[in-house]
Design an enzyme around this catalytic site. Structure first.
Site, PDB file in Angstrom:
ATOM      1  N   GLY A  53      -5.956   5.633   1.732  1.00 53.44           N
ATOM      2  CA  GLY A  53      -5.462   7.051   1.863  1.00 53.44           C
ATOM      3  C   GLY A  53      -4.734   7.553   0.716  1.00 53.44           C
ATOM      4  N   HIS A  54      -5.149   8.346  -0.316  1.00 53.67           N
ATOM      5  CA  HIS A  54      -4.364   8.685  -1.501  1.00 53.67           C
ATOM      6  C   HIS A  54      -4.205  10.051  -1.332  1.00 53.67           C
ATOM      7  CE1 HIS A  54      -5.437   4.580  -2.741  1.00 53.67           C
ATOM      8  NE2 HIS A  54      -6.806   5.061  -2.795  1.00 53.67           N
ATOM      9  N   GLN A  65      -5.427  -0.350  -1.348  1.00 55.32           N
ATOM     10  CA  GLN A  65      -4.702  -1.273  -0.535  1.00 55.32           C
ATOM     11  C   GLN A  65      -3.772  -1.770  -1.793  1.00 55.32           C
ATOM     12  OE1 GLN A  65      -8.135  -1.716   0.102  1.00 55.32           O
ATOM     13  NE2 GLN A  65      -7.570   0.150   1.487  1.00 55.32           N
ATOM     14  N   GLY A 105       0.857  -1.115  -0.041  1.00 55.41           N
ATOM     15  CA  GLY A 105      -0.034  -0.065   0.064  1.00 55.41           C
ATOM     16  C   GLY A 105       0.586   1.136  -0.066  1.00 55.41           C
ATOM     17  N   ASP A 106       0.148   2.444  -0.305  1.00 56.86           N
ATOM     18  CA  ASP A 106       0.966   3.569  -0.134  1.00 56.86           C
ATOM     19  C   ASP A 106       1.900   3.929  -1.301  1.00 56.86           C
ATOM     20  OD1 ASP A 106      -0.901   4.192   1.895  1.00 56.86           O
ATOM     21  OD2 ASP A 106       0.486   3.447   3.302  1.00 56.86           O
ATOM     22  N   LYS A 161      -0.668   5.318  -5.771  1.00 51.43           N
ATOM     23  CA  LYS A 161      -1.668   4.866  -6.820  1.00 51.43           C
ATOM     24  C   LYS A 161      -2.574   5.983  -7.211  1.00 51.43           C
ATOM     25  CE  LYS A 161      -3.243   2.040  -3.763  1.00 51.43           C
ATOM     26  NZ  LYS A 161      -2.031   1.724  -2.886  1.00 51.43           N
ATOM     27  N   GLY A 164       8.973  12.940  -7.620  1.00 51.82           N
ATOM     28  CA  GLY A 164       8.388  14.006  -6.708  1.00 51.82           C
ATOM     29  C   GLY A 164       6.652  14.009  -6.855  1.00 51.82           C
TER      30      GLY A 164
HETATM   31  P1  GDP Z   1      -1.564   5.363  -2.353  1.00 54.48           P
HETATM   32  O1  GDP Z   1      -2.412   5.115  -1.160  1.00 54.48           O
HETATM   33  O2  GDP Z   1      -1.016   4.425  -3.222  1.00 54.48           O
HETATM   34  O3  GDP Z   1      -2.204   6.384  -3.285  1.00 54.48           O
HETATM   35  O4  GDP Z   1      -0.292   6.423  -1.793  1.00 54.48           O
HETATM   36  P2  GDP Z   1      -0.310   7.480  -0.575  1.00 54.48           P
HETATM   37  O5  GDP Z   1      -0.850   8.729  -1.194  1.00 54.48           O
HETATM   38  O6  GDP Z   1      -0.714   6.941   0.578  1.00 54.48           O
HETATM   39  O7  GDP Z   1       1.143   7.754  -0.517  1.00 54.48           O
HETATM   40  C1  GDP Z   1       2.132   8.131  -1.343  1.00 54.48           C
HETATM   41  C2  GDP Z   1       2.891   9.263  -1.013  1.00 54.48           C
HETATM   42  O8  GDP Z   1       3.744   9.706  -1.814  1.00 54.48           O
HETATM   43  C3  GDP Z   1       1.944  10.658  -1.105  1.00 54.48           C
HETATM   44  O9  GDP Z   1       2.380  11.612  -0.042  1.00 54.48           O
HETATM   45  C4  GDP Z   1       2.291  11.206  -2.431  1.00 54.48           C
HETATM   46  O10 GDP Z   1       2.093  12.536  -2.537  1.00 54.48           O
HETATM   47  C5  GDP Z   1       3.764  10.885  -2.442  1.00 54.48           C
HETATM   48  N1  GDP Z   1       4.435  10.405  -3.949  1.00 54.48           N
HETATM   49  C6  GDP Z   1       3.791  10.004  -4.877  1.00 54.48           C
HETATM   50  N2  GDP Z   1       4.463   9.426  -5.949  1.00 54.48           N
HETATM   51  C7  GDP Z   1       5.868  10.290  -5.420  1.00 54.48           C
HETATM   52  C8  GDP Z   1       7.235  10.558  -6.166  1.00 54.48           C
HETATM   53  O11 GDP Z   1       7.530   9.988  -7.244  1.00 54.48           O
HETATM   54  N3  GDP Z   1       7.954  11.147  -5.266  1.00 54.48           N
HETATM   55  C9  GDP Z   1       7.646  11.789  -3.947  1.00 54.48           C
HETATM   56  N4  GDP Z   1       8.798  12.060  -3.401  1.00 54.48           N
HETATM   57  N5  GDP Z   1       6.640  11.382  -3.587  1.00 54.48           N
HETATM   58  C10 GDP Z   1       5.651  10.844  -4.287  1.00 54.48           C
HETATM   59  P1  IMO Z   2      -3.873   2.547   0.355  1.00 51.92           P
HETATM   60  O1  IMO Z   2      -5.016   2.532  -0.496  1.00 51.92           O
HETATM   61  C1  IMO Z   2      -1.403   0.995   3.574  1.00 51.92           C
HETATM   62  C2  IMO Z   2      -3.484  -2.083   6.326  1.00 51.92           C
HETATM   63  C3  IMO Z   2      -3.908  -1.563   7.560  1.00 51.92           C
HETATM   64  C4  IMO Z   2      -3.649  -2.965   8.266  1.00 51.92           C
HETATM   65  C5  IMO Z   2      -4.346  -3.963   7.284  1.00 51.92           C
HETATM   66  C6  IMO Z   2      -5.733  -4.355   7.540  1.00 51.92           C
HETATM   67  O2  IMO Z   2      -3.797   4.065   0.953  1.00 51.92           O
HETATM   68  O3  IMO Z   2      -2.677   1.947  -0.273  1.00 51.92           O
HETATM   69  P2  IMO Z   2      -7.975  -2.569   7.403  1.00 51.92           P
HETATM   70  O4  IMO Z   2      -8.417  -1.491   8.045  1.00 51.92           O
HETATM   71  O5  IMO Z   2      -8.081  -2.579   6.065  1.00 51.92           O
HETATM   72  O6  IMO Z   2      -8.778  -3.816   7.847  1.00 51.92           O
HETATM   73  O7  IMO Z   2      -6.593  -2.712   7.893  1.00 51.92           O
HETATM   74  O8  IMO Z   2      -4.223  -3.279   6.109  1.00 51.92           O
HETATM   75  N1  IMO Z   2      -3.954  -1.037   5.321  1.00 51.92           N
HETATM   76  C7  IMO Z   2      -3.440  -0.214   4.457  1.00 51.92           C
HETATM   77  N2  IMO Z   2      -1.982   0.002   4.466  1.00 51.92           N
HETATM   78  N3  IMO Z   2      -2.309   1.556   2.906  1.00 51.92           N
HETATM   79  C8  IMO Z   2      -3.676   1.236   2.757  1.00 51.92           C
HETATM   80  O9  IMO Z   2      -4.318   1.857   1.691  1.00 51.92           O
HETATM   81  C9  IMO Z   2      -4.138   0.469   3.667  1.00 51.92           C
HETATM   82  N4  IMO Z   2      -5.684  -0.006   4.141  1.00 51.92           N
HETATM   83  C10 IMO Z   2      -5.259  -1.130   4.864  1.00 51.92           C
HETATM   84  O10 IMO Z   2      -2.594  -1.056   8.240  1.00 51.92           O
HETATM   85  O11 IMO Z   2      -2.457  -3.711   8.370  1.00 51.92           O
HETATM   86 MG    MG Z   3      -2.453   5.408   1.042  1.00 54.94          MG
END
Ligand code: GDP
Ligand code: IMO
Ligand code: MG
Length: 428
Positions: free
Chosen positions: A40-41, A223, A12-13, A16, A414
């Site tokens: 959380g995106h 996720q 995750g994170d 996306k 970035g």
């Molecule tokens: P998601 O859940 O997959 O959409 O990812 P999140 O938003 O939770 O976490 C990704 C984080 O990395 C966010 O704060 C984005 O703004 C940041 N981000 C995404 N791509 C890049 C990149 O290429 N470089 C940097 N420095 N930050 C990035």
């Molecule tokens: P995005 O879409 C990172 C993790 C939680 C926990 C497990 C189960 O932003 O990538 P849940 O509440 O879904 O039953 O928790 O999954 N988890 C994530 N970790 N990014 C996420 O979403 C997540 N959504 C759930 O931390 O370990």
């Molecule tokens: Mg996220």
């Protein structure tokens, strides 16, 4: 290129939201097909930061119809809270469509999520506490509530009665909590029914018709592969299908219609919550990645666990999703190191594993076998072509491509919408 899935290849994170947003001006529909407000995106547009949880990232693109598919679990208060907040920032949300088949998260799901975690103690999952697991458990047990149920109060009340008859035993007798009443639950759910009604439709018909017309549909996973209920590090997973197949079951669009499956992957690795993570760092390097990468959860604010790139995980994700492309994000975070370690295989109790062991016990014992790649010192955040990158950064990407079983089509340098190097068009 009509139908493209964008999903996470790690825990995750991966970025996306940014990847989806970047394609926004060229797609007609963005569909969230799994998960709920556990996601959380973060999307950054012209320096403005948006944090999206339940809404598809496509909501930020003016021409896009955002869709919440049947595979999603919807917390109505969160949905309308998020809609109000982004409308207040001038975003038009009027095109949002919601599947009548999506399931609802009720107050008792959130309560059960939290008390179960407390009850599990050391064996807890580290969930986001949003009621996701209990809502999906009810769906599979066939005692869930669906969006359609909101429009027939008699049926809704009957279903809530059925669900609470079981749950109150659990809450009162096992967890020593107060019983939840049918009336408070029905009232909570009906509060938003009228506002929701115009958005609700059979979204599978809408999406299949759009594909028939040659329009472009992007399926955006919440996720990630390693959190998928089937293919992830079970039981330390979420409760939905975050892999490519989930795009079909969670939307009502068949697999023969999907043209491209794009895996988003960080140039290193992070994880939130409990569960195995072979390349996790507990030293200064881990702290450096967390600080430099800003690795704190978008949903819960928890510090993310950090580690090096794991090519075994990348190969696994390529395989179980049938990836056609990888988007590597956050390459800029790795700037300023003599060498960058990459995990190429595992040592499990003295035996080398080149592929991911899916036996939980073996995976818990996996120790990374690293290859050190030469680092770079130049600021790469302004690079916009592959050739702009320092030679060692180019070599790093080429090595990842060779190890990961899939071509790397874009590279993030970035957080901003523009901070990306494109090598192959993801929609062509
Ligand atoms: P998601 O859940 O997959 O959409 O990812 P999140 O938003 O939770 O976490 C990704 C984080 O990395 C966010 O704060 C984005 O703004 C940041 N981000 C995404 N791509 C890049 C990149 O290429 N470089 C940097 N420095 N930050 C990035
Ligand atoms: P995005 O879409 C990172 C993790 C939680 C926990 C497990 C189960 O932003 O990538 P849940 O509440 O879904 O039953 O928790 O999954 N988890 C994530 N970790 N990014 C996420 O979403 C997540 N959504 C759930 O931390 O370990
Ligand atoms: Mg996220």
């Amino acid at each position: 290129m009509p139908a493209v899935v964008v999903l996470g290849a790690q825990w995750g994170d991966e970025g996306k939201g940014k990847a989806t947003d970047q394609l926004g001006s060229r797609v007609d529909y963005v569909v969230k097909f799994n998960g709920g407000n556990n996601a959380g995106h973060t999307v950054v547009i012209d320096g403005e930061k948006y944090a999206l949880h339940l809404l598809p990232s496509g909501i930020l693109s003016p021409g896009v119809t955002p869709v919440i598919g049947n595979g999603v679990v919807v917390d109505l208060e969160v949905l309308f809270g998020e809609l109000d907040a982004i409308e207040a920032r001038g975003v038009d949300t009027s095109r949002l469509l919601v599947s009548g088949g999506a399931h609802l998260i009720a107050g008792y799901h959130r309560t059960i999520d939290k008390v179960t975690e407390r009850f599990l103690g050391k064996r807890r999952i580290g969930t986001t506490g949003r009621g996701i697991g209990p809502a999906y458990a009810d769906k599979i047990s066939r005692v869930g509530l669906r969006v359609w149920d909101l429009f027939d109060e008699h049926i809704l009340t009957q279903k809530v009665e059925g669900a609470l008859a079981q749950k109150n035993h659990l809450l009162v007798k096992v967890y020593n909590r107060r019983a939840i009443t049918v009336e408070e639950t029905v009232e909570e759910l009906l509060r938003y029914a009228d506002r929701l009604r115009p958005m609700v439709t059979d979204t599978a018909v809408v999406l299949n018709d759009a594909l028939d017309r040659g329009e472009t549909v992007l399926f955006e996973a919440g996720q990630a592969t390693m959190l998928d209920v089937d293919h992830g590090t079970y039981p330390f997973v979420t409760s939905s299908s975050a892999t490519a197949g989930g795009a079909c079951t969670g939307s009502g669009v068949g697999p023969t219609r999907i043209d491209r499956v794009v895996g988003v992957i960080k140039a290193y690795t992070t994880r939130v919550g409990e569960g195995p993570f072979p390349t996790e760092l507990f030293d200064d390097d881990g702290e450096w990645l967390r600080k430099t990468g800003g690795e704190y959860g978008t949903t819960t604010g928890r510090p993310r666990r950090c580690g090096w790139y794991d090519a075994v995980v990348a190969r696994y994700a390529s395989r179980v999703n049938g990836l056609t492309d990888l988007v590597v994000t956050k390459l800029d975070v790795l700037t300023g190191r003599e060498t960058v370690p990459v995990c190429v295989a595992y040592d499990v109790d003295g035996v080398r594993y080149d592929e991911l062991p899916t036996d939980q016990t073996l995976f818990h014992h996996a120790k990374p076998i690293y290859e050190e790649l030469p680092g770079w010192w130049e600021d790469i955040s302004g690079c916009r072509t592959f050739e702009d990158l320092p030679v060692n950064a180019q070599r790093y990407i080429e090595a990842l491509e060779q190890m990961s079983g899939c071509r790397i089509s874009a590279i993030g340098v970035g957080p901003g919408r523009e901070a990306t190097i494109s090598r192959h068009d993801l929609l062509d």
